[in-house]
Design a protein around this motif. Structure first.
Motif, PDB file in Angstrom:
ATOM      1  N   LEU A 265       0.832  -1.199   0.000  1.00  0.00           N
ATOM      2  CA  LEU A 265       0.000   0.000   0.000  1.00  0.00           C
ATOM      3  C   LEU A 265       0.869   1.252   0.000  1.00  0.00           C
ATOM      4  O   LEU A 265       0.579   2.226  -0.710  1.00  0.00           O
ATOM      5  N   LEU A 266       1.945   1.243   0.758  1.00  0.00           N
ATOM      6  CA  LEU A 266       2.823   2.410   0.829  1.00  0.00           C
ATOM      7  C   LEU A 266       3.652   2.584  -0.436  1.00  0.00           C
ATOM      8  O   LEU A 266       3.888   3.708  -0.895  1.00  0.00           O
ATOM      9  N   GLU A 267       4.100   1.472  -0.999  1.00  0.00           N
ATOM     10  CA  GLU A 267       5.043   1.546  -2.109  1.00  0.00           C
ATOM     11  C   GLU A 267       4.380   1.638  -3.477  1.00  0.00           C
ATOM     12  O   GLU A 267       5.000   2.109  -4.432  1.00  0.00           O
ATOM     13  N   GLU A 272      -3.067   9.959  -1.560  1.00  0.00           N
ATOM     14  CA  GLU A 272      -4.527  10.054  -1.498  1.00  0.00           C
ATOM     15  C   GLU A 272      -5.183   8.682  -1.525  1.00  0.00           C
ATOM     16  O   GLU A 272      -6.265   8.486  -0.955  1.00  0.00           O
ATOM     17  N   GLU A 273      -4.540   7.724  -2.165  1.00  0.00           N
ATOM     18  CA  GLU A 273      -5.063   6.357  -2.171  1.00  0.00           C
ATOM     19  C   GLU A 273      -4.911   5.721  -0.795  1.00  0.00           C
ATOM     20  O   GLU A 273      -5.814   5.028  -0.312  1.00  0.00           O
ATOM     21  N   VAL A 274      -3.760   5.953  -0.160  1.00  0.00           N
ATOM     22  CA  VAL A 274      -3.545   5.428   1.192  1.00  0.00           C
ATOM     23  C   VAL A 274      -4.596   6.001   2.139  1.00  0.00           C
ATOM     24  O   VAL A 274      -5.186   5.276   2.952  1.00  0.00           O
ATOM     25  N   MET A 278      -7.292   3.838   4.305  1.00  0.00           N
ATOM     26  CA  MET A 278      -7.318   3.895   5.760  1.00  0.00           C
ATOM     27  C   MET A 278      -8.633   4.453   6.283  1.00  0.00           C
ATOM     28  O   MET A 278      -9.105   4.048   7.352  1.00  0.00           O
ATOM     29  N   GLY A 279      -9.241   5.374   5.535  1.00  0.00           N
ATOM     30  CA  GLY A 279     -10.572   5.837   5.914  1.00  0.00           C
ATOM     31  C   GLY A 279     -11.570   4.691   5.930  1.00  0.00           C
ATOM     32  O   GLY A 279     -12.408   4.575   6.836  1.00  0.00           O
ATOM     33  N   VAL A 380      -7.882   3.074  -6.204  1.00  0.00           N
ATOM     34  CA  VAL A 380      -7.697   1.828  -5.458  1.00  0.00           C
ATOM     35  C   VAL A 380      -8.657   0.758  -5.962  1.00  0.00           C
ATOM     36  O   VAL A 380      -8.279  -0.410  -6.122  1.00  0.00           O
ATOM     37  N   ALA A 381      -9.898   1.142  -6.214  1.00  0.00           N
ATOM     38  CA  ALA A 381     -10.873   0.175  -6.733  1.00  0.00           C
ATOM     39  C   ALA A 381     -10.396  -0.432  -8.044  1.00  0.00           C
ATOM     40  O   ALA A 381     -10.581  -1.620  -8.309  1.00  0.00           O
ATOM     41  N   MET A 382      -9.758   0.383  -8.883  1.00  0.00           N
ATOM     42  CA  MET A 382      -9.241  -0.130 -10.152  1.00  0.00           C
ATOM     43  C   MET A 382      -8.024  -1.026  -9.937  1.00  0.00           C
ATOM     44  O   MET A 382      -7.828  -2.001 -10.660  1.00  0.00           O
TER      45      MET A 382
END
Length: 435
Positions: A265-267, A272-274, A278-279, A380-382
């Motif tokens: 997730l970080l790399e 904004e995706e992270v 997390m939200g 992220v969904a994509m």
């Protein structure tokens, strides 16, 4: 609860993925009629095309058959252990070794679990290793994968004999209402697993380290504080050694609560995706999905155990002598319980998926409100669509999806954007690229 793939088996689960990156260019909308949700949604969905779209659909649709074949194999294994009298042999062996009734049950369950593991291993190797490698979703070597399977087996041999012993103790003491008390026993074990799992189980598979200080960590801490989620510790775990899927969770209960996100997730994503991910994960905690899940799983188990309590005695009365099964309290009946529950859970798959999907959808909306990153959420969904069919039919999504589909999630994000962002513009993402 993971933004990516959830676990399913109630205790363990394991799958892997090749992730992608997005080249993003933001352009102002050319029309003067305002922000169009459908156009904005299609701009994201159409980034997955051609060979990659076919591969995603093929992988996910093949999973429909895995559900059926996995259930058939589990059923046949239990039927073999029952009809061959191996299960009654396990019990006879246990009776020669120990005298106490509870100890006989505990000892009987161990060879039963080992035999089940060994007999289903060829299927597990295909479904969880070779098929994952076929679709480029595996980072591990076969030896590394086998090592984790061995760890999982050891955990199973520690936990499940205790659970089985407790269930059969309840059957002996309350033969007519055991399914009610048995549901309570399972719920207690589930609670203990959720309490201890993040601290004692997860570190057996991955290394957890504190997230480094910086603007991104500060943003996660701020979101957590705003919604009263404990954030003393935020951990990063090295899941890239297993696969390239993005994942995060808020796990644990009470003192074991922790926020964790994997290194993928970080790399492999933008800040904004992270934040969007997390939200979503904070939403599971704030909305009480852990407690809701315990209640729902307990209810589902209650129905399953009730059916076992109704059907198993009749089958034992008719076939028990040739199976070597004396009565319901005989641990030699373990395979009978197993095959009945296999049929039940197969039939209940759409209901289970729907219950999980509702939780995930609620967390999606919470995450959009918490992070206010609709385009990050859509990206992220994509990314997740690399191994999930992006646009299923309505019935298909209801039956087989335990998370909202990518199309559903992107549309939710664009609807939220239209309603909550001043002067929203349509983003034209670049085509998805493999790493």
């Amino acid at each position: 609860m993971r933004f990516g793939k959830p676990i399913i088996h109630p205790i363990f689960g394991k799958i892997l993925l090749l992730l992608v990156t997005l080249t993003i260019s933001t352009v102002a909308q050319a029309t003067t009629g305002g922000f169009d949700v459908e156009t904005a949604t299609r701009a994201y969905i159409d980034t997955l095309q051609g060979e990659e779209l076919e591969k995603s659909n093929s992988y996910f649709e093949g999973g429909y058959w895995l559900i059926l074949w996995g259930a058939i194999i589990a059923f046949l294994v239990d039927y073999f252990l029952l009809k061959s009298r191996l299960s009654s042999g396990f019990r006879a062996w246990a009776e020669r070794k120990v005298k106490r009734t509870w100890a006989v049950t505990w000892l009987t369950s161990i060879p039963y679990l080992v035999a089940s593991f060994v007999l289903t291993l060829p299927w597990t190797v295909y479904a969880d290793f070779f098929r994952e490698r076929q679709y480029d979703l595996m980072s591990q070597s076969f030896g590394e994968w086998v090592g984790e399977q061995a760890i999982g087996l050891v955990i199973t041999l520690v936990v499940f004999p205790l659970l089985i012993t407790a269930i059969f103790a309840v059957i002996r003491r309350a033969p007519k209402t055991w399914w009610i008390w048995g549901t309570g026993v399972i719920s207690i074990f589930l609670f203990i697993g959720l309490l201890l799992g993040p601290v004692f189980i997860s570190p057996l598979f991955n290394e957890y380290t504190e997230m480094e200080p910086g603007p991104l960590r500060d943003r996660i801490v701020a979101m957590a504080a705003e919604h009263h989620v404990p954030a003393e510790h935020i951990y990063v775990f090295n899941q890239s050694k297993q696969h390239k899927r993005i994942s995060a969770n808020v796990s644990g209960i009470g003192p074991s609560i922790r926020i964790s996100l994997n290194d993928n997730l970080l790399e492999r994503t933008d800040p904004e995706e992270v934040a969007a991910v997390m939200g979503h994960e904070l939403g599971h905690y704030v909305l009480g999905h852990t407690w809701r899940s315990i209640f729902i799983i307990g209810l589902i188990m209650a129905i399953g155990l009730y059916l076992v309590a109704r059907i198993a005695p009749k089958l034992i009365a008719r076939h028990g002598e040739k199976w070597g099964v004396r009565d319901m309290s005989d641990p030699a009946a373990l395979p009978l319980f197993g095959l009945l529950l296999t049929v039940y859970f197969l039939a209940a798959t759409p209901a289970l998926n729907t219950l999980i999907r509702v939780n995930e959808s609620d967390a999606d909306l919470f995450g959009l409100n918490a992070a206010r990153e609709p385009d990050g959420f859509a990206k992220v969904a994509m990314r997740l669509s690399e191994y999930r069919k992006i646009e299923p039919g309505e019935i298909e999504e209801m039956l087989f999806f335990d998370h909202p589909s990518g199309a559903t999630r992107v549309k939710m994000a664009m609807e939220w954007k239209a309603q909550n962002i001043e002067n929203p513009v349509i983003v034209q993402p670049g085509m998805l690229e493999k790493e």
